[in-house]
Design a protein around this motif. Structure first.
Motif, PDB file in Angstrom:
ATOM      1  N   PRO A   7      -8.809 -20.910  17.470  1.00 51.07           N
ATOM      2  CA  PRO A   7      -8.064 -20.947  16.204  1.00 51.07           C
ATOM      3  C   PRO A   7      -7.428 -19.588  15.935  1.00 51.07           C
ATOM      4  N   VAL A   9      -5.725 -16.862  13.250  1.00 52.52           N
ATOM      5  CA  VAL A   9      -5.596 -16.429  11.857  1.00 52.52           C
ATOM      6  C   VAL A   9      -4.679 -15.217  11.798  1.00 52.52           C
ATOM      7  N   TYR A  31     -12.244 -16.238  16.161  1.00 51.66           N
ATOM      8  CA  TYR A  31     -10.817 -16.428  15.908  1.00 51.66           C
ATOM      9  C   TYR A  31      -9.980 -15.506  16.774  1.00 51.66           C
ATOM     10  N   ARG A  85       0.416 -22.362  17.318  1.00 50.89           N
ATOM     11  CA  ARG A  85      -0.352 -22.871  16.185  1.00 50.89           C
ATOM     12  C   ARG A  85      -0.680 -21.728  15.241  1.00 50.89           C
ATOM     13  N   ASP A  87      -3.823 -21.413  12.184  1.00 53.17           N
ATOM     14  CA  ASP A  87      -4.922 -22.112  11.524  1.00 53.17           C
ATOM     15  C   ASP A  87      -5.289 -21.527  10.172  1.00 53.17           C
ATOM     16  N   ALA A  88      -4.927 -20.279   9.926  1.00 54.06           N
ATOM     17  CA  ALA A  88      -5.264 -19.668   8.638  1.00 54.06           C
ATOM     18  C   ALA A  88      -4.404 -18.436   8.410  1.00 54.06           C
ATOM     19  N   HIS A 130       3.113 -24.680   8.977  1.00 57.07           N
ATOM     20  CA  HIS A 130       2.265 -24.548  10.165  1.00 57.07           C
ATOM     21  C   HIS A 130       0.808 -24.831   9.831  1.00 57.07           C
ATOM     22  N   LEU A 131       0.382 -24.465   8.627  1.00 59.54           N
ATOM     23  CA  LEU A 131      -0.989 -24.759   8.205  1.00 59.54           C
ATOM     24  C   LEU A 131      -1.185 -26.246   7.951  1.00 59.54           C
ATOM     25  N   THR A 134      -2.174 -27.975  11.153  1.00 58.13           N
ATOM     26  CA  THR A 134      -3.519 -27.741  11.684  1.00 58.13           C
ATOM     27  C   THR A 134      -4.630 -28.030  10.684  1.00 58.13           C
ATOM     28  N   GLY A 136      -5.048 -26.236   7.927  1.00 61.12           N
ATOM     29  CA  GLY A 136      -5.493 -24.856   7.874  1.00 61.12           C
ATOM     30  C   GLY A 136      -5.883 -24.343   6.505  1.00 61.12           C
ATOM     31  N   ARG A 137      -5.905 -23.027   6.375  1.00 60.25           N
ATOM     32  CA  ARG A 137      -6.435 -22.385   5.174  1.00 60.25           C
ATOM     33  C   ARG A 137      -5.539 -21.232   4.732  1.00 60.25           C
TER      34      ARG A 137
END
Length: 283
Positions: A7, A9, A31, A85, A87-88, A130-131, A134, A136-137
Motif C-alpha cells: 500500500p 501513502v 507502507y 495506486r 492508498d492514503a 485515486h483514494l 483503493t 483509501g484514507r
C-alpha cells in the motif's frame, strides 16, 4: 518496493517533526511512503532516520508545495505513474504564526490559510479520485488549536478550525464512496514552538505595542508547556493507527494532555471554561 503488494501513502511536510516521524513509522508498518516536502534539499534528516530504522528502501522523497496546485498535480501524477495506486494521504504540512491582528495585519492570516487550510483542501481534492479506487484514507494532522482558540494564534487557529470543519463535513460524503477521513489532533510537540517557526522572541515582543505584556505572559507559559512536550514519534503513533485500523475514528488526540484539552472545549457549551482557561495564559 513491490508496488503491487505494497500500500502507498503520501505524506506532506516530512522534512522534520511529526511528518518525518510518521514517514518512518508508516514504512515500518509496511507502507510504501512517498515523503514530500517543499524543499527536498532538507531531506537529510529523513534519510538518516530512515536508514537508522532500516526502512530507507520503503521511503521515496518527492517535492510538493501544497500551496501550488501545479506542484500537487505533478506529484500525484508521478506517484500514480510509478506505483499505479494511492492508498492514503496524510496531510501534515503546515506553518504556525504567533501574533495578533491589530499589530500584524491581514498578510499573516492569508498566509496561514494558504498553507494550513487551502493546501490541505487542494491535496485532498486531487487525491480523492485515486483514494476512491483503493478504498483509501485521508488523515489530516490538525491541532488542539483547531478545537480551542488560543491567544496570539488567531491566524493559525482560524486555519486549523477551518480544516476541522472541512474534514468533519467531508467525512460522511467520502464514506459513501469508501474513503475514511480522520483528523489527528496533537498538543505541544517537542521543538515545534520556537524551532519550526524561527521566532525572534525579543523582536516579537518589541513589536507587540500595547499587547506586549500579554504576549510576554503567553510566551512564558507556552515555552514551559513545550518543555514538557510530546515527542514527534509519540505524536505519529495515532497516524499509523489510523492508517492500519479497520475502521479508523473521525477524530483522535495524540496524548492524554491533548484529550483533556480538547475535551474542555467539547463539553463547554457557553464558552466560559475555555475563556477562563486561555485568559489565564495572558496575565
Amino acid at each position: 518496493m513491490d508496488t503491487a503488494a505494497t500500500p502507498i501513502v503520501l505524506i506532506t511536510g516530512t522534512s522534520s517533526g511529526i511528518g518525518l516521524a510518521a514517514a518512518v513509522a508508516a514504512a515500518r508498518a509496511g507502507y510504501g511512503v512517498v515523503a514530500t516536502m517543499r524543499d527536498t534539499g532538507r531531506a537529510g534528516a529523513l534519510h538518516r532516520a530512515a536508514t537508522e530504522a532500516g526502512v530507507d528502501g520503503r521511503i521515496e522523497i518527492e517535492r510538493l508545495d501544497v500551496t501550488d496546485p501545479e506542484s500537487v498535480a505533478a506529484c500525484l501524477d508521478a506517484v500514480l505513474a510509478r506505483h499505479g495506486r494511492l492508498d492514503a494521504v496524510v496531510n501534515n504540512a503546515g506553518a504556525g504564526f504567533v501574533g495578533t491582528i491589530e499589530q500584524d495585519g491581514m498578510a499573516p492570516v492569508r498566509a496561514a490559510m494558504e498553507v494550513n487550510y487551502f493546501g490541505v483542501v487542494e491535496v485532498t481534492r486531487a487525491a480523492l479520485p485515486h483514494l476512491r479506487a483503493t478504498g483509501g484514507r485521508v488523515i489530516t494532522v490538525t491541532s488542539v488549536g483547531g478545537v480551542v482558540g488560543q491567544p496570539f494564534n488567531e491566524a493559525y487557529c482560524a486555519a486549523k478550525f477551518a480544516v476541522e470543519g472541512f474534514m468533519e463535513s467531508l467525512a460522511p460524503v467520502a464514506a459513501t464512496v469508501g474513503v475514511h477521513v480522520t483528523v489527528v489532533e496533537p498538543g505541544a510537540v517537542a521543538s515545534e514552538f520556537v524551532g519550526n517557526q524561527a521566532l525572534d522572541l525579543p523582536a516579537l515582543t518589541a513589536a507587540a505595542g500595547p499587547y506586549a505584556p500579554a504576549l510576554e505572559a503567553y510566551i512564558d507559559r507556552t515555552l514551559k508547556a513545550f518543555g514538557q512536550a510530546q515527542t514527534p514519534e509519540a505524536a505519529a503513533e495515532p497516524i499509523v493507527a489510523a492508517l492500519t485500523a479497520e475502521r479508523p475514528p473521525l477524530r483522535v488526540q495524540t496524548s492524554e494532555t491533548a484529550r483533556a484539552f480538547a475535551g474542555t472545549k467539547l463539553a463547554d457549551l457557553d464558552g466560559s471554561a475555555v475563556r477562563g482557561m486561555t485568559g489565564a495564559w495572558v496575565v
